[in-house]
Each structure stands twice: as structure tokens, then as C-alpha cells.
Motif scaffolding. Structure first.
Motif, PDB file in Angstrom:
ATOM      1  N   SER A 218     107.555 -34.599 -33.681  1.00  0.00           N
ATOM      2  CA  SER A 218     108.651 -34.829 -34.628  1.00  0.00           C
ATOM      3  C   SER A 218     108.209 -34.878 -36.082  1.00  0.00           C
ATOM      4  CB  SER A 218     109.449 -36.097 -34.277  1.00  0.00           C
ATOM      5  OG  SER A 218     108.765 -37.272 -34.644  1.00  0.00           O
ATOM      6  N   ASP A 219     106.940 -34.511 -36.368  1.00  0.00           N
ATOM      7  CA  ASP A 219     106.469 -34.467 -37.756  1.00  0.00           C
ATOM      8  C   ASP A 219     106.773 -33.117 -38.385  1.00  0.00           C
ATOM      9  OD1 ASP A 219     105.516 -37.014 -37.915  1.00  0.00           O
ATOM     10  OD2 ASP A 219     103.401 -36.470 -38.160  1.00  0.00           O
ATOM     11  N   LEU A 220     107.131 -33.134 -39.675  1.00  0.00           N
ATOM     12  CA  LEU A 220     107.229 -31.921 -40.468  1.00  0.00           C
ATOM     13  C   LEU A 220     105.958 -31.829 -41.298  1.00  0.00           C
ATOM     14  CD1 LEU A 220     108.640 -29.438 -41.599  1.00  0.00           C
ATOM     15  CD2 LEU A 220     109.851 -30.922 -43.218  1.00  0.00           C
ATOM     16  N   ILE A 221     105.148 -30.811 -41.026  1.00  0.00           N
ATOM     17  CA  ILE A 221     103.837 -30.653 -41.663  1.00  0.00           C
ATOM     18  C   ILE A 221     103.899 -29.446 -42.590  1.00  0.00           C
ATOM     19  CG2 ILE A 221     101.367 -30.232 -41.250  1.00  0.00           C
ATOM     20  CD1 ILE A 221     102.226 -31.324 -38.261  1.00  0.00           C
ATOM     21  N   ILE A 222     103.750 -29.681 -43.876  1.00  0.00           N
ATOM     22  CA  ILE A 222     103.778 -28.606 -44.860  1.00  0.00           C
ATOM     23  C   ILE A 222     102.356 -28.149 -45.146  1.00  0.00           C
ATOM     24  CG2 ILE A 222     104.411 -27.965 -47.224  1.00  0.00           C
ATOM     25  CD1 ILE A 222     106.829 -28.477 -45.449  1.00  0.00           C
ATOM     26  N   VAL A 223     102.111 -26.846 -45.022  1.00  0.00           N
ATOM     27  CA  VAL A 223     100.820 -26.253 -45.384  1.00  0.00           C
ATOM     28  C   VAL A 223     101.072 -25.375 -46.605  1.00  0.00           C
ATOM     29  CG1 VAL A 223      98.935 -24.741 -44.672  1.00  0.00           C
ATOM     30  CG2 VAL A 223      99.979 -26.280 -43.008  1.00  0.00           C
ATOM     31  N   ALA A 224     100.471 -25.737 -47.742  1.00  0.00           N
ATOM     32  CA  ALA A 224     100.775 -25.057 -48.998  1.00  0.00           C
ATOM     33  C   ALA A 224      99.513 -24.528 -49.657  1.00  0.00           C
ATOM     34  CB  ALA A 224     101.502 -26.017 -49.939  1.00  0.00           C
ATOM     35  N   GLY A 225      99.686 -23.499 -50.440  1.00  0.00           N
ATOM     36  CA  GLY A 225      98.560 -22.928 -51.168  1.00  0.00           C
ATOM     37  C   GLY A 225      99.007 -21.744 -51.993  1.00  0.00           C
ATOM     38  N   ARG A 226      98.221 -21.396 -53.002  1.00  0.00           N
ATOM     39  CA  ARG A 226      98.490 -20.203 -53.792  1.00  0.00           C
ATOM     40  C   ARG A 226      98.148 -18.971 -52.969  1.00  0.00           C
ATOM     41  NH1 ARG A 226     101.652 -19.269 -57.339  1.00  0.00           N
ATOM     42  NH2 ARG A 226     100.327 -17.854 -58.543  1.00  0.00           N
ATOM     43  N   PRO A 227      98.671 -17.787 -53.345  1.00  0.00           N
ATOM     44  CA  PRO A 227      98.326 -16.560 -52.616  1.00  0.00           C
ATOM     45  C   PRO A 227      96.818 -16.350 -52.571  1.00  0.00           C
ATOM     46  CG  PRO A 227     100.160 -16.159 -54.114  1.00  0.00           C
ATOM     47  CD  PRO A 227      99.680 -17.542 -54.403  1.00  0.00           C
ATOM     48  N   GLY A 228      96.318 -15.946 -51.404  1.00  0.00           N
ATOM     49  CA  GLY A 228      94.895 -15.677 -51.239  1.00  0.00           C
ATOM     50  C   GLY A 228      94.079 -16.862 -50.781  1.00  0.00           C
ATOM     51  N   VAL A 385     109.046 -32.005 -31.520  1.00  0.00           N
ATOM     52  CA  VAL A 385     107.818 -31.214 -31.643  1.00  0.00           C
ATOM     53  C   VAL A 385     107.365 -31.238 -33.094  1.00  0.00           C
ATOM     54  CG1 VAL A 385     108.494 -29.664 -29.770  1.00  0.00           C
ATOM     55  CG2 VAL A 385     108.996 -29.017 -32.140  1.00  0.00           C
ATOM     56  N   PRO A 386     106.052 -31.063 -33.341  1.00  0.00           N
ATOM     57  CA  PRO A 386     105.612 -30.912 -34.731  1.00  0.00           C
ATOM     58  C   PRO A 386     106.006 -29.537 -35.253  1.00  0.00           C
ATOM     59  CG  PRO A 386     103.722 -30.780 -33.235  1.00  0.00           C
ATOM     60  CD  PRO A 386     104.924 -31.084 -32.390  1.00  0.00           C
ATOM     61  N   ILE A 387     106.476 -29.487 -36.491  1.00  0.00           N
ATOM     62  CA  ILE A 387     106.805 -28.218 -37.136  1.00  0.00           C
ATOM     63  C   ILE A 387     105.841 -28.006 -38.303  1.00  0.00           C
ATOM     64  CG2 ILE A 387     108.511 -26.969 -38.524  1.00  0.00           C
ATOM     65  CD1 ILE A 387     110.702 -28.146 -36.851  1.00  0.00           C
ATOM     66  N   ILE A 388     105.114 -26.894 -38.278  1.00  0.00           N
ATOM     67  CA  ILE A 388     104.226 -26.517 -39.378  1.00  0.00           C
ATOM     68  C   ILE A 388     104.972 -25.492 -40.216  1.00  0.00           C
ATOM     69  CG2 ILE A 388     102.015 -25.493 -40.011  1.00  0.00           C
ATOM     70  CD1 ILE A 388     100.954 -26.312 -37.255  1.00  0.00           C
ATOM     71  N   ALA A 389     105.319 -25.865 -41.440  1.00  0.00           N
ATOM     72  CA  ALA A 389     106.046 -24.966 -42.328  1.00  0.00           C
ATOM     73  C   ALA A 389     105.191 -24.654 -43.548  1.00  0.00           C
ATOM     74  CB  ALA A 389     107.373 -25.606 -42.756  1.00  0.00           C
ATOM     75  N   ILE A 416     110.698 -30.994 -50.649  1.00  0.00           N
ATOM     76  CA  ILE A 416     109.596 -30.680 -49.739  1.00  0.00           C
ATOM     77  C   ILE A 416     108.695 -31.899 -49.591  1.00  0.00           C
ATOM     78  CG2 ILE A 416     107.571 -29.227 -49.365  1.00  0.00           C
ATOM     79  CD1 ILE A 416     109.003 -26.982 -50.823  1.00  0.00           C
ATOM     80  N   GLU A 417     108.347 -32.508 -50.711  1.00  0.00           N
ATOM     81  CA  GLU A 417     107.466 -33.678 -50.676  1.00  0.00           C
ATOM     82  C   GLU A 417     108.149 -34.851 -49.981  1.00  0.00           C
ATOM     83  OE1 GLU A 417     105.468 -36.847 -53.827  1.00  0.00           O
ATOM     84  OE2 GLU A 417     106.129 -34.889 -54.535  1.00  0.00           O
ATOM     85  N   GLN A 418     109.444 -35.005 -50.215  1.00  0.00           N
ATOM     86  CA  GLN A 418     110.175 -36.146 -49.648  1.00  0.00           C
ATOM     87  C   GLN A 418     110.352 -36.021 -48.141  1.00  0.00           C
ATOM     88  OE1 GLN A 418     113.846 -37.254 -51.709  1.00  0.00           O
ATOM     89  NE2 GLN A 418     114.844 -37.588 -49.750  1.00  0.00           N
ATOM     90  N   ASP A 419     110.706 -34.826 -47.665  1.00  0.00           N
ATOM     91  CA  ASP A 419     111.012 -34.652 -46.239  1.00  0.00           C
ATOM     92  C   ASP A 419     109.763 -34.502 -45.374  1.00  0.00           C
ATOM     93  OD1 ASP A 419     113.819 -34.783 -46.476  1.00  0.00           O
ATOM     94  OD2 ASP A 419     113.896 -32.702 -47.139  1.00  0.00           O
ATOM     95  N   ALA A 420     108.660 -34.078 -45.977  1.00  0.00           N
ATOM     96  CA  ALA A 420     107.442 -33.827 -45.191  1.00  0.00           C
ATOM     97  C   ALA A 420     106.788 -35.129 -44.752  1.00  0.00           C
ATOM     98  CB  ALA A 420     106.451 -33.017 -46.015  1.00  0.00           C
ATOM     99  N   ASP A 421     106.279 -35.139 -43.533  1.00  0.00           N
ATOM    100  CA  ASP A 421     105.472 -36.259 -43.053  1.00  0.00           C
ATOM    101  C   ASP A 421     104.016 -36.067 -43.458  1.00  0.00           C
ATOM    102  OD1 ASP A 421     107.423 -37.802 -41.219  1.00  0.00           O
ATOM    103  OD2 ASP A 421     107.659 -35.732 -40.579  1.00  0.00           O
TER     104      ASP A 421
END
Length: 500
Positions: A218-228, A385-389, A416-421
Motif C-alpha cells: 500500500s506504499d506509493l514509492i516515487i522514483v525520480a531523476g533527471r534524464p539519463g 500493493v506497493p506502487i513504484i511511480a 507528489i511529495e505529499q502523497d508519496a510514502d
């Protein structure tokens, strides 16, 4: 002489409308309630799936609720104890409360049959709910508002049907804290069965798992980064590791329960399924995807690719490459996948390619992203389920000397920051340094080469936010030519060994 209209054919009288009663079995309800009143052990045969709302008769709902409360409180539920909670002047088919309870006990089924009667009552309740959803669908189709598109109605119906299919797992309202405690203890027990003794699903990267305890349900996992930077590569690596480790056990009811790893759903909104498959093949074989695409491979390479492909075909890994999905469409497809194939982890590449369900002309992109992230978090809880977005970062990163990302760099970052676990940033110093190569032979070039040797093949996975764990940085190895992340050998980045 016959009347002039004697040959006129008369229309048949309209048939009286046939009214169908809602499916119910009052006798089964009476027999089960009687069994519980005679022997409270019968309650435990049905308590894990049967709820008061499943009974058709309102009085039976009340009686089951009363009996449940008494038994769970350690008391005895009998006709004598229950009658004190019912109005004395109640009239049930000419019987008062005491007489009706006595009749239930007299017509009781045996404890052995209690579960069968309970299933009958539960199944009929589901059928009544199906009828209700069907009636709503018909009425909505007849009287649909102008702005309610047929596609939206289909998604709304799918959501309701999924909720009905998952009855008892989600949306059941308040629960006693003791139930939550049992769930927490079960989670700890299952951790012992998983790779790495983790409470969540292992990512396949030990250092990352030690920081996060695996991916939590049930976690929302944000994976972030610049292109490349390799955010898609990291998500793909994790998804593959989870699918490869999957192991399931068939339960008594025929349902397959995941013991280790997981069934993965991957929404590839940017890359095609073929591109994603090529990436995974490259990562597994060590043969660069550019070579695979251009045919620059040997016969031995092809045999390796063929062997890996056979292995990949067996994985519980499902890809949806449809572009331009709305958040409502994505949720409907995810529910369908869980219902049909099972689902333990969901990956979305990436948030900025999703659209809101009904974008209005005056609605800003920030509002739309808020709807998307709120929807993803709700979906993670609903499907458990965990969601990786994946998410892009704003260009302000490039204007800083230290280009390590921060939470404020998330595009449309508020929601994004608020909703992400959990928020994870992928950062590779090597990428930026490679673009700053000085003139060969100069003193600056020698210094640049030394710096490149230090950061070459390394990446930082920065945990910028984690609701139930520490933040910090995990060092990882990254092979850019085959887009593979792996654990970094400890002696490769210990400061005291740098000068050796």
C-alpha cells in the motif's frame, strides 16, 4: 348482420408486469442463526467471511450483529441473552422476540453445516449487490449527463465490480485495533519466509532493502531523476528481480498466495514493450541493447539471448504499453490484472505521461497531477500493493553546482511529495562529469580523469523521504551499457581506501 368491425383484430391485453424478488434464502438465515444460538462454535465457522450486512432480513442482521458482539466479548449468545437486547413488543409473524428466538434454536442446523449455510447467505448477498450495480449501470446509461462519457461509465462500473470482488479486503469501514495488531504480527511472521527476512518485497538490491525493509504493501514509492540518470533502469531492474523471485503456494480455496517475490504489472507509457524486453535481455545477458538492435551479435550471443528469453517467458511479468492513459483507465486496468492474474507490485513509467480523468480547460497541470498522485495512493491502498511511480525532475537541478536532487526539484512537487510514502532520487555524478571533459593533455584533463575514475560505474540512490524509515543515500553499481544496477562492493567506495 355482423357488425362492421367484427373482423378487426383486437390487440392482446398487456401482460401484467412480472416482479422478481431479490435473491435470498430466509430459511438458511434462520438455520444458521439457530445453530449459533445453540452452539456458539458455529459462529467461528463463518465469522471470517460473513458479515451482518450479508443477511437479507433486517432482523436477522440485528441478531447476527448482537450474537457477534456477545461472542467476541467472551460471553454466551443464547435466546435468553439475546432477547434482552430486543424490544419486548416486537412482532415477527405473530411471534414475540422470545418466541422467535426459541423457534430459531429449535430449527437450527448442525455446526458442521454452518459454513455451507454461511456461504449461501454470503453468495446471495453478492448477487443482490450485482443486481444493484447492474440497475445503476442501466439507469446511468439511460439518463447519462452530457459530460459523462460511456468510457467513464465503463470504468465506474469496473471500479464497483472490483470492489465487490474484493469484498472483505478493502473498504470494510472501521475495524477493531486488535484486528490491525493481528495483521501486523502476521506481516512479521511472513517476513521470516521471504528473502532477506524483510517485512516488504525485496528489490533485489541488498543495500536498498536494508534502508527500506523492502517494498511495503500500500506504499506509493516515487522514483525520480533527471534524464539519463537511470530511473527507468532502476525500476526495470527492481521489477525483474521481484518477478524472478516469485514463488506461490496454492491455498485450500484454489487461490495462489505469494510467498516470495511477486507478480509484477508494468505500465510502460514511454517505451514499447519490445524496448522494455530488450533492456531486460541486455541486463541479464550483459550484451548491450544497441548491439542487439543492430544485429551486432555473435552466434554465441544469440544462443545466450535465446536461453534468457526462455527464462523470461516464465516470469509473472505483465506489460501494458498503451500511451496516453488517464488515471481512471490505469486504475481500471490494474484492478483487472489483479482480478485475473494476481498482482503484488505495480510500476508506472512515468507520472507526467498520465492524464487526469476529466481535464477541464481551466484546470492547471498541478491540479491534474494532484488528481493523479492522489489516485495512485488510493489505488495502492485499495489493491494493497506497493506502487513504484517514476517522475521527472524540474530543470532547476541543472542550475546548481551540486546537482544532487532535492524534494523541491520534483515537478509539480507539492502533491507528489505529499502523497508519496517514499521518494527515491537516482543520481550519477559520472553523467555530469563526462559532459565536462577538458582539452586532452591539459592539467585539468588529468584531474578530470582522476575524478572520473572515482565515480565511474557508480550511482547514488538517495532516499529523500520515507514515512516509516530513515532517509539517506545508498551507493550502487551502475553499468550504463546494459542499464544494470547492482550492489556495490563495500571496498569500492570506503573513503579510507580511496587513496590506495
Amino acid at each position: 348482420m355482423a357488425p362492421a368491425d367484427s373482423n378487426v383484430r383486437k390487440l392482446p391485453e398487456p401482460a401484467a408486469p412480472q416482479y422478481r424478488a431479490a435473491p435470498a434464502n430466509i430459511e438458511a438465515e434462520q438455520a444458521l442463526l439457530g445453530a449459533i444460538l445453540v452452539n456458539n462454535e458455529a459462529f467461528y465457522r463463518v465469522s471470517d467471511f460473513l458479515e451482518a450486512g450479508h443477511f437479507f432480513e433486517p432482523l436477522h442482521q440485528q441478531l447476527y450483529e448482537l450474537a457477534s458482539n456477545l461472542i467476541r466479548a467472551g460471553k454466551v449468545a443464547t435466546p435468553i441473552t439475546l432477547k434482552t437486547f430486543l424490544p419486548s413488543d416486537v412482532d415477527i409473524g405473530g411471534l414475540n422476540a422470545s418466541q422467535y428466538l426459541a423457534r430459531l434454536a429449535a430449527e437450527a442446523t448442525t455446526v458442521i453445516n454452518a459454513a455451507d449455510y454461511g456461504r449461501t447467505i454470503s453468495d446471495l448477498a453478492v448477487r443482490r449487490n450485482l443486481i444493484s450495480i447492474g440497475e445503476e449501470m442501466v439507469n446511468s446509461a439511460f439518463d447519462a449527463p452530457v459530460d459523462f462519457a460511456p468510457r467513464d461509465q465503463i470504468e465506474d462500473a469496473e471500479r464497483k465490480l472490483y470492489g465487490l470482488a474484493e469484498t472483505g479486503r478493502f473498504g470494510s469501514g472501521f475495524q477493531k485495533f486488535s484486528q490491525a495488531l493481528v495483521t501486523a504480527v502476521d506481516m512479521a511472521a511472513k517476513a521470516y519466509q521471504r528473502d532477506g527476512k524483510l517485512s516488504g518485497i525485496s528489490t533485489g538490491l541488498k543495500d536498498l532493502d536494508s534502508k527500506m525493509g523492502g517494498l511495503q504493501s500500500s506504499d506509493l514509492i516515487i522514483v525520480a531523476g533527471r534524464p539519463g540518470m537511470g530511473k527507468t533502469a532502476l525500476a526495470t531492474n527492481i521489477a525483474y528481480n521481484i518477478a524472478r523471485a516469485w514463488n506461490g503456494e496454492t491455498r485450500a480455496d484454489g487461490h495462489i498466495e505469494t510467498v516470495n517475490g511477486g507478480i509484477v504489472g508494468f505500465f510502460s507509457l514511454e517505451m514499447s514493450a519490445e524496448q522494455l524486453a530488450t533492456r531486460i535481455i541486455a541486463e541479464r545477458t550483459g550484451i548491450p541493447s544497441s548491439h542487439i538492435r543492430r544485429g551486432g551479435i555473435t552466434e554465441a550471443d544469440f544462443e545466450t539471448i535465446k536461453d534468457v528469453s526462455v527464462e523470461l517467458q516464465r516470469l509473472p511479468f505483465y506489460v501494458d504499453e498503451t500511451g496516453g492513459l488517464s488515471i481512471a483507465q490505469l486504475c481500471a486496468r490494474a484492478r483487472r490484472l489483479k482480478r485475473q492474474k494476481g498482482l503484488d507490485v505495480l510500476v508506472i513509467d512515468y507520472i507526467q505521461l498520465l492524464s487526469g480523468s476529466q481535464r477541464k480547460g481551466n484546470e492547471s497541470r498541478v491540479q491534474e497531477v494532484t488528481e493523479i498522485t492522489t489516485g495512485l495512493k488510493a489505488l495502492a491502498k485499495e489493491l494493497n500493493v506497493p506502487i513504484i511511480a517514476l517522475s521527472q525532475l524540474s530543470r532547476q537541478v541543472e542550475s546548481r553546482d551540486d546537482k544532487r536532487p532535492q524534494l523541491s526539484d520534483l515537478r509539480e512537487s507539492g502533491s507528489i511529495e505529499q502523497d508519496a510514502d517514499v521518494v527515491i532520487f537516482v543520481f550519477r555524478e559520472e553523467y555530469y562529469l563526462a559532459n565536462k571533459e577538458p582539452r586532452p593533455g591539459s592539467e585539468e584533463h588529468i584531474k578530470w580523469q582522476t575524478e572520473m575514475e572515482i565515480v565511474a560505474g557508480k550511482a547514488e540512490i538517495i532516499i529523500g523521504k520515507q514515512r516509516h524509515g530513515p532517509t539517506g543515500t545508498v551507493q550502487a553499481a551502475f553499468e550504463s551499457h546494459i542499464t544494470r544496477f547492482s550492489d556495490l562492493a563495500k571496498d569500492q567506495y570506503l573513503p579510507e581506501r580511496m587513496g590506495d
